[in-house]
Design a protein around this motif. Structure first.
Motif, PDB file in Angstrom:
ATOM      1  N   THR A 144       0.874  -1.170   0.000  1.00  0.00           N
ATOM      2  CA  THR A 144       0.000   0.000   0.000  1.00  0.00           C
ATOM      3  C   THR A 144       0.909   1.216   0.000  1.00  0.00           C
ATOM      4  OG1 THR A 144      -1.878  -1.036   1.122  1.00  0.00           O
ATOM      5  CG2 THR A 144      -1.683   1.344   1.330  1.00  0.00           C
ATOM      6  N   THR A 145       0.619   2.160  -0.875  1.00  0.00           N
ATOM      7  CA  THR A 145       1.441   3.359  -0.989  1.00  0.00           C
ATOM      8  C   THR A 145       0.558   4.584  -0.805  1.00  0.00           C
ATOM      9  OG1 THR A 145       2.844   2.155  -2.548  1.00  0.00           O
ATOM     10  CG2 THR A 145       3.157   4.536  -2.425  1.00  0.00           C
ATOM     11  N   ILE A 146       1.069   5.539  -0.020  1.00  0.00           N
ATOM     12  CA  ILE A 146       0.323   6.751   0.314  1.00  0.00           C
ATOM     13  C   ILE A 146       1.186   7.961  -0.019  1.00  0.00           C
ATOM     14  CG2 ILE A 146      -0.690   8.078   2.212  1.00  0.00           C
ATOM     15  CD1 ILE A 146      -1.228   5.335   3.587  1.00  0.00           C
ATOM     16  N   ALA A 147       0.617   8.914  -0.754  1.00  0.00           N
ATOM     17  CA  ALA A 147       1.312  10.164  -1.069  1.00  0.00           C
ATOM     18  C   ALA A 147       0.771  11.263  -0.170  1.00  0.00           C
ATOM     19  CB  ALA A 147       1.111  10.544  -2.537  1.00  0.00           C
ATOM     20  N   ILE A 148       1.691  12.004   0.443  1.00  0.00           N
ATOM     21  CA  ILE A 148       1.344  13.121   1.323  1.00  0.00           C
ATOM     22  C   ILE A 148       2.006  14.361   0.752  1.00  0.00           C
ATOM     23  CG2 ILE A 148       1.528  14.036   3.669  1.00  0.00           C
ATOM     24  CD1 ILE A 148       1.848  11.052   4.570  1.00  0.00           C
ATOM     25  N   ASN A 149       1.218  15.409   0.504  1.00  0.00           N
ATOM     26  CA  ASN A 149       1.808  16.610  -0.094  1.00  0.00           C
ATOM     27  C   ASN A 149       2.530  17.456   0.964  1.00  0.00           C
ATOM     28  OD1 ASN A 149      -0.131  18.199   1.218  1.00  0.00           O
ATOM     29  ND2 ASN A 149      -1.273  18.664  -0.647  1.00  0.00           N
ATOM     30  N   LYS A 150       3.116  18.548   0.521  1.00  0.00           N
ATOM     31  CA  LYS A 150       3.914  19.401   1.410  1.00  0.00           C
ATOM     32  C   LYS A 150       3.088  20.065   2.506  1.00  0.00           C
ATOM     33  CE  LYS A 150       7.371  20.430  -2.079  1.00  0.00           C
ATOM     34  NZ  LYS A 150       8.068  21.476  -2.827  1.00  0.00           N
ATOM     35  N   ASN A 151       1.779  20.074   2.359  1.00  0.00           N
ATOM     36  CA  ASN A 151       0.897  20.633   3.386  1.00  0.00           C
ATOM     37  C   ASN A 151       0.423  19.572   4.379  1.00  0.00           C
ATOM     38  OD1 ASN A 151       0.990  23.241   2.241  1.00  0.00           O
ATOM     39  ND2 ASN A 151      -0.556  22.635   0.740  1.00  0.00           N
ATOM     40  N   GLY A 152       0.927  18.348   4.245  1.00  0.00           N
ATOM     41  CA  GLY A 152       0.558  17.284   5.166  1.00  0.00           C
ATOM     42  C   GLY A 152      -0.779  16.634   4.873  1.00  0.00           C
ATOM     43  N   ILE A 153      -1.265  16.782   3.641  1.00  0.00           N
ATOM     44  CA  ILE A 153      -2.549  16.205   3.250  1.00  0.00           C
ATOM     45  C   ILE A 153      -2.309  14.945   2.413  1.00  0.00           C
ATOM     46  CG2 ILE A 153      -4.715  16.610   1.988  1.00  0.00           C
ATOM     47  CD1 ILE A 153      -4.327  18.356   4.523  1.00  0.00           C
ATOM     48  N   VAL A 154      -3.052  13.884   2.711  1.00  0.00           N
ATOM     49  CA  VAL A 154      -2.978  12.655   1.924  1.00  0.00           C
ATOM     50  C   VAL A 154      -3.617  12.942   0.571  1.00  0.00           C
ATOM     51  CG1 VAL A 154      -3.737  10.253   1.749  1.00  0.00           C
ATOM     52  CG2 VAL A 154      -3.039  11.177   3.973  1.00  0.00           C
ATOM     53  N   VAL A 155      -2.820  12.802  -0.495  1.00  0.00           N
ATOM     54  CA  VAL A 155      -3.315  13.144  -1.830  1.00  0.00           C
ATOM     55  C   VAL A 155      -3.536  11.929  -2.725  1.00  0.00           C
ATOM     56  CG1 VAL A 155      -2.487  15.521  -1.842  1.00  0.00           C
ATOM     57  CG2 VAL A 155      -0.952  13.686  -2.577  1.00  0.00           C
ATOM     58  N   ASP A 156      -3.033  10.764  -2.312  1.00  0.00           N
ATOM     59  CA  ASP A 156      -3.280   9.545  -3.083  1.00  0.00           C
ATOM     60  C   ASP A 156      -3.005   8.338  -2.198  1.00  0.00           C
ATOM     61  OD1 ASP A 156      -3.980   7.874  -5.160  1.00  0.00           O
ATOM     62  OD2 ASP A 156      -2.440   8.581  -6.541  1.00  0.00           O
ATOM     63  N   LYS A 157      -3.709   7.248  -2.483  1.00  0.00           N
ATOM     64  CA  LYS A 157      -3.505   5.995  -1.758  1.00  0.00           C
ATOM     65  C   LYS A 157      -3.852   4.859  -2.703  1.00  0.00           C
ATOM     66  CE  LYS A 157      -4.875   3.483   2.433  1.00  0.00           C
ATOM     67  NZ  LYS A 157      -5.675   3.534   3.672  1.00  0.00           N
ATOM     68  N   LYS A 158      -2.905   3.954  -2.891  1.00  0.00           N
ATOM     69  CA  LYS A 158      -3.120   2.798  -3.763  1.00  0.00           C
ATOM     70  C   LYS A 158      -2.780   1.536  -2.986  1.00  0.00           C
ATOM     71  CE  LYS A 158      -3.827   5.091  -7.676  1.00  0.00           C
ATOM     72  NZ  LYS A 158      -4.937   5.972  -7.493  1.00  0.00           N
ATOM     73  N   GLU A 159      -3.617   0.523  -3.132  1.00  0.00           N
ATOM     74  CA  GLU A 159      -3.421  -0.742  -2.439  1.00  0.00           C
ATOM     75  C   GLU A 159      -3.072  -1.838  -3.438  1.00  0.00           C
ATOM     76  OE1 GLU A 159      -7.178  -1.008  -0.334  1.00  0.00           O
ATOM     77  OE2 GLU A 159      -6.240  -0.157   1.455  1.00  0.00           O
ATOM     78  N   TYR A 160      -2.070  -1.588  -4.237  1.00  0.00           N
ATOM     79  CA  TYR A 160      -1.595  -2.573  -5.208  1.00  0.00           C
ATOM     80  C   TYR A 160      -0.187  -2.185  -5.643  1.00  0.00           C
ATOM     81  CZ  TYR A 160      -3.219   1.016  -8.511  1.00  0.00           C
ATOM     82  OH  TYR A 160      -3.429   2.195  -9.175  1.00  0.00           O
ATOM     83  N   GLN A 161       0.420  -3.043  -6.456  1.00  0.00           N
ATOM     84  CA  GLN A 161       1.761  -2.779  -6.966  1.00  0.00           C
ATOM     85  C   GLN A 161       1.725  -1.588  -7.910  1.00  0.00           C
ATOM     86  OE1 GLN A 161       3.604  -6.141  -8.854  1.00  0.00           O
ATOM     87  NE2 GLN A 161       5.127  -4.904  -9.906  1.00  0.00           N
ATOM     88  N   LEU A 162       2.624  -0.634  -7.674  1.00  0.00           N
ATOM     89  CA  LEU A 162       2.671   0.561  -8.504  1.00  0.00           C
ATOM     90  C   LEU A 162       3.437   0.305  -9.799  1.00  0.00           C
ATOM     91  CD1 LEU A 162       3.474   3.335  -5.854  1.00  0.00           C
ATOM     92  CD2 LEU A 162       1.236   2.561  -6.657  1.00  0.00           C
TER      93      LEU A 162
END
Length: 177
Positions: A144-162
């Protein structure tokens, strides 16, 4: 078995199932935990890295976007996506950081896994020994991969191989404001 014994056993099993379902439903409805969704504020944490350093999300995220990659040594898709992540990371990561969060495995397993890869990983490997961060982010399947932007907000979440395209998208989203 006698007919009355079978009837009592059947009724007992049915009642047990109903009680278990009721308890499960009650716990799910009264739980105050919620899954971290895209658009939510990130949850801060501090973990030890494989090389013994301490890493805190808020310290990194104050200057950079962050990509959290939750993985396990037994996970084939994790093994397959890591070289692509490492290659993209080495193209330049001034505006973001990748943190590979290992989910509750011991250091020997992790080191064996890393030594079996064709190349050394250059991003930090964080150890979520007690699964506190994994639970906080409600991570289910790995990777599972989670992207967090510079403002500390979760901007994407994927539960599979990227894919490579997914990784570039995560980099772009994590560096946005």
């Amino acid at each position: 078995m006698k007919k009355t014994t079978r009837s009592i056993l059947r009724v007992s099993i049915i009642l047990s199932i109903i009680i278990l379902l009721g308890v499960t439903l009650w716990f799910n409805l009264t739980s105050d935990k919620k899954t971290v969704q895209v658009g939510d504020e990130s949850i801060d944490f501090q973990l030890e890295t494989l090389n013994g350093d301490s890493i805190q999300l808020s310290d990194i995220n104050s200057e950079k976007g962050v990509i959290l990659n939750f993985w396990g040594t037994w996970c084939k898709p994790c093994r397959e996506e890591m070289p692509d992540m490492n290659r993209i990371y080495n193209e330049g990561h001034d505006d973001y950081e990748i943190i590979a969060v290992n989910v509750s495995e011991d250091e020997q397993q992790i080191n064996q896994f890393l030594s079996s890869l064709d190349e050394k990983l250059d991003f930090p490997i964080a150890l979520d020994r007690n699964r506190d961060v994994t639970k906080a982010y409600q991570v289910g399947p790995l990777p599972t991969t989670i992207a967090i932007n510079k403002n500390g907000i979760v901007v994407d979440k994927k539960e599979y191989q990227l894919t490579v395209e997914d990784i570039y998208s995560f980099v772009e989203q994590s560096t946005s404001e």
